[in-house]
Design a protein around this motif. Sequence first.
Motif, PDB file in Angstrom:
ATOM      1  N   PRO A 242       0.661  -1.036  -0.044  1.00 42.32           N
ATOM      2  CA  PRO A 242      -0.046   0.007  -0.309  1.00 42.32           C
ATOM      3  C   PRO A 242       0.287   1.562   0.001  1.00 42.32           C
ATOM      4  CG  PRO A 242      -1.000  -1.568   1.576  1.00 42.32           C
ATOM      5  CD  PRO A 242       0.382  -1.870   1.215  1.00 42.32           C
ATOM      6  N   SER A 243       1.807   0.705   0.800  1.00 39.24           N
ATOM      7  CA  SER A 243       2.945   2.634   0.924  1.00 39.24           C
ATOM      8  C   SER A 243       3.597   2.547  -0.749  1.00 39.24           C
ATOM      9  CB  SER A 243       3.554   1.906   1.821  1.00 39.24           C
ATOM     10  OG  SER A 243       4.775   1.221   1.764  1.00 39.24           O
ATOM     11  N   GLU A 244       3.664   2.021  -1.644  1.00 34.02           N
ATOM     12  CA  GLU A 244       4.680   1.766  -2.707  1.00 34.02           C
ATOM     13  C   GLU A 244       3.171   2.300  -3.700  1.00 34.02           C
ATOM     14  OE1 GLU A 244       5.708  -2.125  -3.170  1.00 34.02           O
ATOM     15  OE2 GLU A 244       7.579  -1.801  -3.271  1.00 34.02           O
ATOM     16  N   LEU A 245       2.380   1.658  -3.998  1.00 28.68           N
ATOM     17  CA  LEU A 245       0.923   2.207  -4.451  1.00 28.68           C
ATOM     18  C   LEU A 245       0.413   3.274  -3.960  1.00 28.68           C
ATOM     19  CD1 LEU A 245      -0.999   2.028  -6.918  1.00 28.68           C
ATOM     20  CD2 LEU A 245      -2.330   0.318  -4.941  1.00 28.68           C
ATOM     21  N   ASN A 246       0.970   3.603  -2.691  1.00 26.79           N
ATOM     22  CA  ASN A 246       0.836   4.775  -2.810  1.00 26.79           C
ATOM     23  C   ASN A 246       0.418   6.583  -3.044  1.00 26.79           C
ATOM     24  OD1 ASN A 246      -1.209   7.478  -0.670  1.00 26.79           O
ATOM     25  ND2 ASN A 246       0.912   7.601   0.448  1.00 26.79           N
ATOM     26  N   LYS A 247       2.733   5.971  -2.874  1.00 24.88           N
ATOM     27  CA  LYS A 247       3.884   6.525  -3.823  1.00 24.88           C
ATOM     28  C   LYS A 247       3.416   6.745  -5.467  1.00 24.88           C
ATOM     29  CE  LYS A 247       6.970   6.169  -0.436  1.00 24.88           C
ATOM     30  NZ  LYS A 247       8.407   5.241  -0.474  1.00 24.88           N
ATOM     31  N   ILE A 248       2.847   5.836  -6.114  1.00 24.78           N
ATOM     32  CA  ILE A 248       2.445   5.707  -7.476  1.00 24.78           C
ATOM     33  C   ILE A 248       1.755   7.075  -7.484  1.00 24.78           C
ATOM     34  CG2 ILE A 248       1.627   4.382  -9.957  1.00 24.78           C
ATOM     35  CD1 ILE A 248       4.000   2.585  -8.066  1.00 24.78           C
ATOM     36  N   LEU A 249       0.614   6.534  -6.805  1.00 18.44           N
ATOM     37  CA  LEU A 249      -0.632   7.400  -7.041  1.00 18.44           C
ATOM     38  C   LEU A 249      -0.705   8.969  -6.541  1.00 18.44           C
ATOM     39  CD1 LEU A 249      -2.982   5.032  -5.616  1.00 18.44           C
ATOM     40  CD2 LEU A 249      -2.393   5.986  -8.299  1.00 18.44           C
TER      41      LEU A 249
END
Length: 157
Positions: free
Chosen positions: A143-150
Amino acid sequence: MNNGSLYKVVVCAYVMLSLSVEAQLKPVPVQDITDSVQINGKPVVVLISTADCGYCYMQQKQLQNSPDILQLMTKFNYATLDAGTKENILFNKQRYRYKAQEHVHELAEYLGRDEKGRLSYPCWIVLNNKYDIIFRYQGLLAPSELNKILEKSVEIN
């Protein structure tokens, strides 16, 4: 318990239930993405998966349990695509079909295949509002990686 107290409990329960329902991430059907983009101009996030993919199921559960991602996803048109769907899909004025011999949908291939022609699940795609692919990732994202990407995708758009 008197009627006034009972009324307060019922109203409180109703509010709590309605808030939890609103916080769920509800994807737009992938065939409706074109209409959604024309209406609201938001970029697109597509999660390509299959019905029998355990990692895909895990990824979707992680999304539902991440308030930060749920909040960020309001800035996107979000769709899921089952790579095994057999229905024809009209996407950005192009018709895509299921390829029975390969057991994969043409739209999943079009969006998800990497430069070496590989496609694995889950597969994340971010499109700008002109349907250009600005990000592709195959595999489970924290989730933290997806958050950064978004967050980065919002800045780009």
